[in-house]
Scaffold this motif. Structure first.
Motif, PDB file in Angstrom:
ATOM      1  N   LEU A 215      -4.137   1.575  -4.882  1.00 15.38           N
ATOM      2  CA  LEU A 215      -4.700   2.076  -3.620  1.00 15.38           C
ATOM      3  C   LEU A 215      -5.650   1.051  -3.048  1.00 15.38           C
TER       4      LEU A 215
ATOM      5  N   PRO B 240       0.839  -1.219   0.000  1.00 20.77           N
ATOM      6  CA  PRO B 240       0.000   0.000   0.000  1.00 20.77           C
ATOM      7  C   PRO B 240       0.868   1.261   0.000  1.00 20.77           C
TER       8      PRO B 240
ATOM      9  N   GLU C 226      -7.441   9.510  -6.735  1.00 21.96           N
ATOM     10  CA  GLU C 226      -7.971   8.395  -5.942  1.00 21.96           C
ATOM     11  C   GLU C 226      -8.704   7.400  -6.841  1.00 21.96           C
ATOM     12  N   LYS C 227      -9.519   7.896  -7.751  1.00 23.28           N
ATOM     13  CA  LYS C 227     -10.280   7.034  -8.652  1.00 23.28           C
ATOM     14  C   LYS C 227      -9.348   6.159  -9.498  1.00 23.28           C
ATOM     15  N   TYR C 228      -8.340   6.778 -10.116  1.00 20.98           N
ATOM     16  CA  TYR C 228      -7.452   6.015 -10.989  1.00 20.98           C
ATOM     17  C   TYR C 228      -6.524   5.085 -10.218  1.00 20.98           C
ATOM     18  N   LEU C 229      -6.109   5.467  -9.029  1.00 23.07           N
ATOM     19  CA  LEU C 229      -5.276   4.562  -8.233  1.00 23.07           C
ATOM     20  C   LEU C 229      -6.076   3.343  -7.796  1.00 23.07           C
ATOM     21  N   ARG C 230      -7.366   3.506  -7.544  1.00 23.21           N
ATOM     22  CA  ARG C 230      -8.229   2.355  -7.217  1.00 23.21           C
ATOM     23  C   ARG C 230      -8.418   1.460  -8.448  1.00 23.21           C
ATOM     24  N   ILE C 231      -8.629   2.062  -9.600  1.00 20.16           N
ATOM     25  CA  ILE C 231      -8.782   1.285 -10.836  1.00 20.16           C
ATOM     26  C   ILE C 231      -7.517   0.482 -11.126  1.00 20.16           C
TER      27      ILE C 231
ATOM     28  N   LYS D 238      -5.477  -0.546  -8.979  1.00 20.71           N
ATOM     29  CA  LYS D 238      -5.225  -1.403  -7.801  1.00 20.71           C
ATOM     30  C   LYS D 238      -3.911  -1.054  -7.100  1.00 20.71           C
TER      31      LYS D 238
END
Length: 172
Positions: A172, A30, A163-168, A170
């Motif tokens: 974040l 992380p 935040e959105k793209y780091l979640r996409i 993976k």
């Protein structure tokens, strides 16, 4: 004047070689640290740092900021957390200890928070040992792993998109 042009060409050559040889390799851990590279005239807002830290799940003191200034005061060759073009020598040799330390630090994410295409900013972004690099300028897409096109002063939009793209991805 002539020597400055040659110096810039040597720095540009070094940057191109560094960028050409870079490959993104996920760390598998992380996010723990974030570096922000910014220009003095357009800094990342202090209020937004808290929101950025919260969005990434890190502490505010895990965010390190380094600032490019056009000129350092004559009586000081080095100011902690700041650098100027004079802090960079021929062939992109870094002259100050704080600049060397920032580039050598293994940030999980480096945010290149600038919209003006300046060689000293591009160089530090390119030389950084950060695992994942995020920028704001489309023309520098080879320099960064992710480019989010927003303007300076739109920190909340940037944070939401990051935040959105780091979640996409993976991360974040």
């Amino acid at each position: 004047m002539f020597l400055n042009g040659l110096k810039e060409k040597s720095i540009t050559r070094k940057l191109k070689n560094k960028v050409a040889n870079r490959e993104y390799t996920p760390s598998g851990r992380p996010i723990r640290t974030l570096g922000i590279l910014q220009e003095k005239g357009a800094p990342f807002e202090i209020k937004s740092r808290t929101a950025l830290a919260k969005a990434l799940g890190i502490k505010e003191n895990d965010i390190e900021i380094f600032t490019y200034v056009a000129k350092l005061p004559k009586d000081q060759k080095e100011i902690e957390g700041m650098y100027a073009l004079k802090s960079i020598g021929w062939n992109a040799a870094l002259k100050t200890a704080s600049l060397k330390a920032f580039v050598a630090k293994d940030f999980d994410v480096l945010l290149s928070y600038y919209t003006e295409d300046r060689l000293p900013l591009r160089l530090i972004s390119g030389l950084s040992n950060a695992v994942f690099k995020v920028g704001l300028i489309k023309e520098e897409d080879g320099l960064h792993d992710l480019v989010i096109t927003t303007g300076i002063g739109e920190e909340m939009v940037l944070i939401n998109e990051l935040e959105k793209y780091l979640r996409i991805l993976k991360i974040l």
